[in-house]
Design a protein around this motif. Structure first.
Motif, PDB file in Angstrom:
ATOM      1  N   THR A 141       1.617   7.121  -6.569  1.00 25.10           N
ATOM      2  CA  THR A 141       0.557   8.095  -6.834  1.00 25.10           C
ATOM      3  C   THR A 141       1.035   9.504  -6.530  1.00 25.10           C
ATOM      4  N   ARG A 186       0.832  -1.203   0.000  1.00 29.21           N
ATOM      5  CA  ARG A 186       0.000   0.000   0.000  1.00 29.21           C
ATOM      6  C   ARG A 186       0.871   1.260   0.000  1.00 29.21           C
ATOM      7  N   GLN A 187       1.937   1.243   0.790  1.00 34.16           N
ATOM      8  CA  GLN A 187       2.842   2.398   0.864  1.00 34.16           C
ATOM      9  C   GLN A 187       3.502   2.659  -0.489  1.00 34.16           C
ATOM     10  N   ARG A 221       2.326   1.854  -3.460  1.00 28.07           N
ATOM     11  CA  ARG A 221       1.308   2.392  -4.367  1.00 28.07           C
ATOM     12  C   ARG A 221       1.052   3.873  -4.095  1.00 28.07           C
ATOM     13  N   LEU A 222       0.977   4.227  -2.810  1.00 25.52           N
ATOM     14  CA  LEU A 222       0.747   5.629  -2.471  1.00 25.52           C
ATOM     15  C   LEU A 222       1.917   6.505  -2.904  1.00 25.52           C
ATOM     16  N   GLN A 223       3.146   6.011  -2.766  1.00 32.88           N
ATOM     17  CA  GLN A 223       4.312   6.780  -3.199  1.00 32.88           C
ATOM     18  C   GLN A 223       4.296   6.981  -4.706  1.00 32.88           C
TER      19      GLN A 223
END
Length: 108
Positions: free
Chosen positions: A70, A63-64, A66-68
């Motif tokens: 984005t 998840r981290q 993917r957020l980075q």
């Protein structure tokens, strides 16, 4: 401060699991899909806790990442739009500005 709170709560949780595991030392039968075996309950508890922690950690890391990605894509988009707005002569407040790279005619 948030990181310290998470660390302390994780240590307390690990301590409680360790106490629970030490209390339960009897042997139990574990049924896998293809075989059955007898293991001490302490090993079953510790292995289950470890696998659960690794699963949660792996999903959190995914998840981290993917957020980075984005965030990087959005930062790139903001930079492109800011550059485009500068070329068009629009300020960040939306007001029309004089273009910086356009030469103004000299009055005589």
């Amino acid at each position: 401060m948030k990181g310290q709170g998470i660390l302390i709560s994780a240590l307390v949780f690990a301590f409680l699991i360790a106490i629970f595991a030490v209390i339960n030392v009897d042997s139990v039968q574990v049924n896998f899909l293809f075989t059955k075996t007898t293991l001490p309950l302490i090993l079953v508890i510790l292995a289950s806790t470890l696998l659960g922690g690794l699963t949660v950690g792996l999903l959190g890391m995914i998840r981290q990442i993917r957020l980075q990605r984005t965030v990087k894509a959005l930062e790139k988009q903001v930079a492109e739009l800011t550059n485009e707005a500068g070329l068009l002569g629009v300020s960040s407040a939306g007001n029309r500005m004089e273009p910086k790279d356009v030469a103004r005619p000299q009055s005589e």
